[in-house]
Design a protein around this motif. Structure first.
Motif: not given
Length: 165
Positions: A63-80
């Motif tokens: 959850e942290c990795a996905v949240r931080e990715c969105l906050e820091e890059t704008g990328i909504i990560f939906e991968g495995e």
């Protein structure tokens, strides 16, 4: 009648006896040519990172990795959800008063358009760069490059790695 086992401590006392650690999680991306994508931290010219950060209370590493990715890059990560590495940094005295534990997940491949569309949080990162491993070796501290190299190797070989330091 409840019997308390010998040596048993209430949870709030037991927690005071075990190691303390902060924890972080991140996503490791490469471009379509397999080159690592990294973000330059605002606090150091040689500090390059992947999208990620410290886990919030009650948050899982994923959850942290996905949240931080969105906050820091704008990328909504939906991968495995694929772990590449677990990273342990021991207590460093006054420099950092607790152990640090990290979880690096595979973010997959970004095309040029995705890399160009990254929106950085200017409080955390100043730029995005993509280089070969040899290029990164010249730009990073030896310790940080060792982590990059281990995570990249884990990704290319389909393994999971554990690092200390």
């Amino acid at each position: 009648m409840t019997v308390t086992p010998p040596g048993w401590l209430p949870p709030e006392e037991y927690v005071e006896t075990i190691a303390r650690a902060t924890s972080y999680a991140c996503l490791y991306f490469t471009d379509t040519r397999g080159r690592p994508v990294q973000l330059r931290a605002t606090y150091g010219a040689e500090v390059w990172q992947w999208p990620g950060g410290n886990m919030d209370r009650w948050e899982s590493p994923w959850e942290c990795a996905v949240r931080e990715c969105l906050e820091e890059t704008g990328i909504i990560f939906e991968g495995e959800q694929k772990l590449l590495a677990s990273h342990f940094i021991g207590h460093r005295g006054r420099e950092w008063p607790a152990n640090r534990i990290g979880f690096c997940f595979d973010g997959g491949t970004l095309c040029d358009e995705q890399i160009e569309s990254i929106v950085l949080d200017p409080r955390e990162h100043t730029e995005v760069q993509v280089h070969t491993m040899a290029g990164w070796a010249r730009m990073m501290t030896a310790r940080d490059f060792a982590l990059l190299e281990a995570v990249d190797t884990a990704r290319r070989t389909g393994t999971v790695t554990y690092l200390e330091g």
